[in-house]
Design an enzyme around this catalytic site. Structure first.
Site, short mmCIF file in Angstrom:
data_model
loop_
_atom_site.label_atom_id
_atom_site.label_comp_id
_atom_site.label_asym_id
_atom_site.label_seq_id
_atom_site.Cartn_x
_atom_site.Cartn_y
_atom_site.Cartn_z
N TRP A 580 1.01 -1.29 -0.02
CA TRP A 580 -0.08 0.13 -0.01
C TRP A 580 0.91 1.40 0.04
CZ3 TRP A 580 -2.49 2.64 4.96
CH2 TRP A 580 -1.48 2.28 5.93
N ASP A 581 2.05 1.15 0.49
CA ASP A 581 2.97 2.16 0.29
C ASP A 581 2.95 2.95 -0.95
OD1 ASP A 581 3.79 0.29 2.11
OD2 ASP A 581 5.85 0.79 2.19
N GLU A 719 0.60 -3.14 13.09
CA GLU A 719 0.53 -4.74 12.77
C GLU A 719 1.10 -5.49 13.96
OE1 GLU A 719 3.42 -4.10 9.73
OE2 GLU A 719 2.01 -4.01 8.08
N LYS A 818 1.59 0.78 16.43
CA LYS A 818 2.99 0.56 15.60
C LYS A 818 3.07 1.99 14.92
CE LYS A 818 5.55 -2.02 12.19
NZ LYS A 818 5.19 -3.32 11.37
N GLN A 819 1.85 2.28 14.09
CA GLN A 819 2.04 3.35 13.29
C GLN A 819 0.85 4.08 13.11
OE1 GLN A 819 3.04 0.24 10.08
NE2 GLN A 819 1.98 1.78 8.76
O1 IFM Z 1 3.52 -1.35 4.08
C1 IFM Z 1 4.41 -1.33 5.21
C2 IFM Z 1 3.54 -1.54 6.54
O2 IFM Z 1 2.59 -0.61 6.81
C3 IFM Z 1 4.65 -1.46 7.53
N1 IFM Z 1 5.69 -2.45 7.37
C4 IFM Z 1 6.46 -2.18 6.16
C5 IFM Z 1 5.65 -2.12 4.93
C6 IFM Z 1 6.50 -1.75 3.79
O3 IFM Z 1 7.02 -0.57 3.77
#
Ligand code: IFM
Length: 992
Positions: A580-581, A719, A818-819
């Site tokens: 999704w990046d 995650e 995490k984010q």
């Molecule tokens: O897409 C990301 C994910 O959100 C977090 N781990 C790394 C992936 C790739 O950058």
């Protein structure tokens, strides 16, 4: 001495990238014309500024020379033009009608004032539309006076006359003229007193010179690399000549034919007249013939300097990657260190099957075999972000190797290298085999080496040719110069033909280093013109922002399809898989600045829609289920396990559970449509995407007997917790997907009213975890029952991998994020969240977020800016900007974090500038941290190029077409114009 002329002074004893001749005479003379022509043919950008129409000059030169100058302009400012495609406009382009009236008034007023001194002075209004008036103080001694003796006499005569009439001198006359012009309403008049005339104008030769230097800047030539040769002072403005954002003082200026007059400040007077000028031109041509290296230009905000002793070479190599959307090559030292080998990858070319699919590495053209890369004391590399050229110096004192290289953005898949090596250069191949993948075959045909590396289906073929020459170096000893041009044919489907790449290399290599360089830097300059972001008041941030934009632009192709892996073309991290990046982080920048590249990214998804539909079927669902990690085929390639830092095998469940990507692919398509208004896409492939993803969600959502709808068993962006039920982010994105499909999809045979109604009903029933009392969205069902833990308080610093700090078990049981997860909704789909909910969610989630993913800080910066928490926003933005430059994740060696870079742009464009397309209207709602003096962003909305500049109280918007804006609630319909607005309290008002 040099051919009877003195050696060149140090100031001009170097290679320049462009030479401008500012001639006081309308003819160049055959020798000068020929010297200019051969310098141009040798690859330098050459321009002429003369008191003559460029068309006439060009006609005259056409008879005499083969390679007329690239730029030609009339020094009077009379419709200056560039020979070639674009039109050169003087830097100042005032409103013509009003200015002419003001000039007339100024002329009449000056004549009156001079009459009071007893001077009866006729005024000439130029009938040809030139914005100027001329007063003949002393008829007969006009501007056309060119002979030095006559000029001296004229000056003396005018001085005598002015003195006799009590005016003082020429300076006083100029001051008087400027004063009356200002009184007549001309803000910054140009006054020229020459011979017996005084001229008041809006534009003078200085402005034309500035415009030429600016034109060169737009062709990728920095003023520091421009040599300006002034041939006589007639017509030279006696005033400092400023540039808007460039410093004309950076141009190296020399005066020939000065007739003994003092050179203007900053200009070096050289004796020898036109012969001297020819010497300079010939010298520049010879430097090219001797294949000198262009020197790096150091400019704040543009030059990234990387120094090191080799220990961090893998990180540095990744940071300095050069790419063009089709291929990427590390910026490793040209002398290869086998412990830290360079890499080359090609967009979309993979090897391996299923979860083992990885980006294939190919032959490396930027390595000099035979040199030991570990054997140096220091290495200094300068990446010029403006031109995409990497300069390198390494070695030991006395044996310094220098190189210049680029991967052509004008001619994708072409790599060019020039190396200067002192002493004997060991023989070595022009193409080095990749360190990670085996060579399929290789060979040589005449002067060309070729090599192929095969992937499971396709492969990479490369051909390279080089020329090595030995010459005498400046210090007397021998030195070698290597010029290498390599062409790549990457093909995801079939191993490319070796013959074909060898054949195709010929005409490219024939263009030579200089032409390839000129077209490459010009292409980069065009990209910057469409996408630059200027942050005034923070040099370090500015460089980091440009660094991010540079890699975003370099990593994505703009034709065909573009598979943009998490690390783009800057490394093999995450095996080059597409996450999704790409859709959520990288694409918005391109949709708003270079839509063709965004469209190519969408093409990648569209071509994999059938695979996504098969995946949905396999999971017993309808529609299309895009995979969490994707490569060539579009099937899911997410690994199912990996070793953690302790070497323990841990399962990876994101492929199975991280489904929010299904909504992000159509979100990216909608983002592209919102910026571009591309109806053909929206009604064609874009519609297909929306429908099939909406169908997926409709089949995925479970409706409980109480009527509430749920998505069970997923992973959200956070995650650390898996699996979870009703992740707010996934549910709201699915809701957005269903609603957008129901709204935007025209009903047809394939989609009926009943299906749309069902989508809307499901969207309505989907729970989102919002609590009206606290204003907080619960990240997933049960999150609030986890151990309350503020990672901001327990961690020594952030970003931090909380699972490593606290252990996976504890992290799973705690409110550690995490984010950006809930906050990502406020960023991506602000219309889908409850108005006013940003602040309570920021208060709740910000201290709970570890930023264990590099994707997170930029998004926090964006939402913090929206919430007017500007200091915190700036701190987050700084973190995002330094992510790779300081290797904050420890993983930069495997490639740059492209999503972070996309997030940086989004934080600036959406967060600080408050840009958001809404239908046909672009919403603008800017905020500015107190430490910046301005923020300027360039975007393209609905095919109109916009430059938005926010200062503390002002906002200036320039558009090149008709566009509708909403500035903080104020509707603004603009044509091709510049509009300034001022903020008064909460409201904006138009100033001009
Ligand atoms: O897409 C990301 C994910 O959100 C977090 N781990 C790394 C992936 C790739 O950058």
């Amino acid at each position: 001495m040099n051919g009877g002329r003195p050696a060149l002074p140090a100031l001009v004893d170097r290679r320049f990238e462009a030479v401008l001749v500012w001639s006081s005479r309308p003819d160049l003379g055959p020798d000068t014309a020929r010297a200019l022509s051969s310098l141009h043919r040798a690859g330098a950008a050459v321009g002429v500024l003369a008191p003559i129409s460029p068309t006439v000059l060009s006609d005259r030169l056409a008879d005499e020379i083969e390679h007329p100058p690239l730029l030609m302009a009339d020094s009077s400012g009379n419709g200056g033009m560039v020979l070639g495609s674009s039109a050169l406009r003087p830097a100042r382009s005032p409103d013509h009608g009003a200015s002419l009236r003001a000039l007339e008034a100024a002329g009449a007023s000056l004549a009156e004032r001079l009459a009071a001194f007893g001077l009866d002075v006729p005024v000439y209004r130029h009938p040809d539309g030139r914005p100027r008036v001329t007063l003949d103080v002393m008829p007969g001694l006009g501007l056309g006076t060119v002979s030095p003796a006559a000029a001296r006499a004229a000056r003396a005569e005018v001085r005598r006359l002015l003195g006799a009439r009590g005016i003082g001198g020429v300076g006083d006359l100029a001051t008087l003229a400027a004063q009356v012009a200002r009184d007549a309403g001309i803000e910054d008049p140009r006054v020229l007193v020459d011979g017996g005339t005084v001229e008041i104008a809006l534009v003078d030769a200085g402005d034309v010179a500035v415009a030429m230097v600016e034109e060169l800047w737009h062709r990728g030539v920095d003023p520091q690399a421009v040599l300006l040769v002034i041939d006589g002072l007639a017509g030279f403005p006696r005033r400092p000549v400023p540039l808007v954002d460039l410093d004309l003082g950076a141009v190296t200026s020399v005066l020939v034919n000065g007739a003994g007059a003092a050179a203007p400040p900053g200009v070096l007077a050289l004796a020898g007249g036109r012969a001297r000028m020819r010497q300079l031109l010939v010298d520049q041509r010879r430097r090219r013939e001797r294949r000198t290296l262009p020197a790096p230009v150091f400019r704040d905000g543009w030059s990234l300097i990387v120094e090191g002793d080799g220990r961090e070479e893998r990180v540095h190599g990744a940071i300095l990657t050069l790419a063009d959307g089709r291929i990427g090559m590390s910026g490793s030292l040209v002398a290869v260190d086998p412990a830290r080998p360079p890499f080359m990858v090609a967009e979309g070319v993979y090897d391996g099957q299923g979860t083992r699919t990885h980006l294939l590495t190919g032959p490396v053209a930027f390595g000099l075999g035979g040199l030991d890369g570990a054997d140096h004391e220091t290495a200094r590399r300068v990446l010029d972000l403006r031109t995409g050229v990497l300069h390198e110096r390494f070695g030991r004192p006395g044996t310094v190797v220098e190189s210049v290289r680029f991967v052509s953005i004008a001619r994708p898949a072409t790599a060019v290298l020039r190396v200067r090596h002192p002493g004997a250069l060991p023989a070595g191949p022009a193409l080095l085999p990749p360190a990670d993948d085996p060579v399929h075959d290789r060979g040589r045909r005449r002067q060309v080496s070729w090599m192929r590396v095969a992937g499971s289906t396709g492969g990479i073929a490369a051909a390279a040719t080089e020329r090595r020459t030995r010459r005498q170096g400046a210090a007397g000893g021998d030195e070698h110069v290597v010029d290498r041009v390599a062409l790549y044919h990457p093909d995801p489907e079939e191993l490319p033909d070796a013959e074909a790449v060898v054949e195709a290399l010929g005409p490219v290599a024939a263009l030579g280093f200089e032409r390839l360089l000129a077209e490459h830097r010009e292409a980069w300059a065009r990209r910057w013109h469409a996408a630059d972001v200027v942050v005034e008041g923070d040099h370090e941030l500015q460089l980091g922002v440009r660094y991010a934009l540079f890699h975003l632009m370099a990593s994505v192709a703009d034709t065909g399809e573009a598979a943009v892996g998490a690390r783009g073309l800057t490394g093999t991290g995450y095996s080059g898989h597409v996450f999704w990046d790409a859709d959520t982080f990288v694409l918005p920048f391109l949709a708003a600045t270079h839509p063709a590249a965004a469209r190519a990214m969408l093409e990648y998804r569209i071509r994999r829609l059938p695979a996504a539909m098969i995946a949905a079927r396999a999971a017993a669902r309808a529609g299309a289920r895009y995979p969490w990690e994707s490569a060539r085929t579009g099937e899911d390639v997410t690994p199912i396990s990996a070793r953690d830092r302790a070497g323990k095998l841990v399962p990876i469940r994101t492929g199975q559970l991280e489904e929010h990507i299904v909504a992000e692919v159509p979100w990216a398509a909608a983002c592209y449509v919102d910026w571009t208004g591309d109806e053909e896409f929206a009604c064609g492939p874009g519609r297909h995407l929306l429908v099939e993803t909406a169908r997926y969600w409709a089949s995925r959502i479970r409706v409980e007997p109480d009527g509430s709808a749920h998505i069970y068993g997923v992973v959200g962006p956070d995650e650390y917790h898996e699996p979870v039920d009703d992740n707010a982010f996934t549910n709201v994105m699915a809701r957005w997907n269903l609603r957008r499909a129901a709204e935007a999809v025209a009903l047809g045979e394939d989609v009926g009213e009943a299906e749309c109604r069902r989508w809307l009903a499901l969207a309505e029933a989907l729970v989102d975890g919002y609590d009206g009392d606290s204003g907080v969205y619960e990240q997933f069902a049960g999150f609030h029952r986890l151990e309350p833990l503020l990672i901001a308080e327990v961690a020594p610093r952030r970003p931090i991998a909380a699972d490593l700090l606290l252990g996976a078990e504890r992290t799973r049981g705690a409110q550690v994020v995490k984010q950006a997860d809930v906050l990502m909704l406020h960023h991506l789909v602000p219309d889908e969240v409850v108005p006013g909910s940003l602040e309570p969610n920021l208060r709740f989630y910000e201290p709970r977020t570890a930023h264990g993913s590099s994707l997170s800080p930029a998004i926090h910066a964006s939402v913090l800016a929206r919430a007017q928490e500007l200091d915190a926003a700036l701190a987050s933005l700084r973190l995002a900007v330094r992510m790779d430059l300081d290797d904050l994740t420890g993983s930069t060696a495997t490639g740059l974090h492209l999503a972070t870079m996309g997030g940086v742009w989004q934080a600036l464009a959406h967060g600080f500038m408050g840009l958001r397309p809404q239908g046909d209207v672009l919403r603008v709602d800017p905020v500015l941290p107190s430490s910046w003096s301005s923020l300027e962003i360039r975007v393209r909305f609905r095919d109109v190029a916009l430059v938005l500049r926010k200062e503390h109280t002002l906002l200036t918007v320039s558009a090149d077409g008709r566009v509708s804006l909403d500035v903080g609630g104020l509707a603004l319909e603009m044509g091709p114009q510049t509009c300034t607005l001022r903020r008064r309290g909460p409201k904006w008002e138009v100033v001009t």
